[in-house]
Write an enzyme that holds these catalytic residues in place. Structure first.
Site, PDB file in Angstrom:
ATOM      1  N   TYR A  93       0.831  -1.194   0.000  1.00  0.00           N
ATOM      2  CA  TYR A  93       0.000   0.000   0.000  1.00  0.00           C
ATOM      3  C   TYR A  93       0.873   1.254   0.000  1.00  0.00           C
ATOM      4  CZ  TYR A  93       0.819   0.721   5.029  1.00  0.00           C
ATOM      5  OH  TYR A  93       1.397   0.966   6.243  1.00  0.00           O
ATOM      6  N   CYS A  94       0.278   2.351  -0.430  1.00  0.00           N
ATOM      7  CA  CYS A  94       0.913   3.666  -0.390  1.00  0.00           C
ATOM      8  C   CYS A  94      -0.147   4.638   0.128  1.00  0.00           C
ATOM      9  CB  CYS A  94       1.448   4.059  -1.767  1.00  0.00           C
ATOM     10  SG  CYS A  94       0.165   4.234  -3.032  1.00  0.00           S
ATOM     11  N   ARG A  95      -0.133   5.851  -0.336  1.00  0.00           N
ATOM     12  CA  ARG A  95      -1.139   6.816   0.116  1.00  0.00           C
ATOM     13  C   ARG A  95      -2.480   6.582  -0.556  1.00  0.00           C
ATOM     14  NH1 ARG A  95      -3.016  11.600  -1.776  1.00  0.00           N
ATOM     15  NH2 ARG A  95      -3.888  13.007  -0.224  1.00  0.00           N
ATOM     16  N   GLY A  97      -2.786   4.348  -3.706  1.00  0.00           N
ATOM     17  CA  GLY A  97      -2.843   3.127  -4.499  1.00  0.00           C
ATOM     18  C   GLY A  97      -2.057   3.159  -5.798  1.00  0.00           C
ATOM     19  N   PHE A 121      -3.478   4.152   1.924  1.00  0.00           N
ATOM     20  CA  PHE A 121      -3.631   4.530   3.327  1.00  0.00           C
ATOM     21  C   PHE A 121      -4.820   5.459   3.552  1.00  0.00           C
ATOM     22  CE2 PHE A 121      -2.224   6.557   7.343  1.00  0.00           C
ATOM     23  CZ  PHE A 121      -2.036   5.403   8.089  1.00  0.00           C
TER      24      PHE A 121
END
Length: 133
Positions: A93-95, A97, A121
């Site tokens: 995951y990141c901020r 996607g 996130f």
């Protein structure tokens, strides 16, 4: 005075840049070799041994992270992917996607069992969020 040659060179360079971007995007997402999962499924997979991988920047991680997540910023992933266990499912995951989709594609190419967590996130369920220590 208007320089026609300079304008033509500029537009040719712009066309090359656009073409490169389109080709790179097509290669990146061609035949995506990873699955996307919702957070609810990712949490269930983590209970079965899958591990979370956060590919956000250190500044973003400092604002909060998922309990037990490994952290490797996307720009370091090519050099550090060997730190990840190949025998476990990796939940990336990141901020939002987008970076995690790039990371998921790269990791899948390296032979990892990868799931990209949809929404990043920004969509994480509140009970899984902890301040970064």
């Amino acid at each position: 005075m208007y320089d026609v040659r300079r304008t033509i060179i500029y537009y040719n360079d712009m066309k090359k840049t656009i073409l490169f971007t389109l080709i790179a995007t097509a290669l990146l997402f061609a035949g995506e070799n990873f699955k996307e999962v919702e957070w609810s499924e990712a949490v269930e997979l983590s209970k079965k041994g899958a591990i979370f991988l956060d590919v956000r920047t250190p500044e973003e991680v400092a604002e909060g992270s998922v309990t037990g997540a490994l952290t490797i910023p996307l720009n370091e992933l090519t050099a550090r992917h060997g730190e990840l266990p190949k025998k476990k499912t990796i939940l990336v995951y990141c901020r939002s996607g987008k970076r995690s989709a790039m990371a998921s594609g790269f990791l899948a190419e390296q032979g990892y069992d990868v799931r990209n967590v949809k929404g990043g996130f920004l969509s994480v369920p509140p009970k899984k969020v902890l301040p970064h220590n």
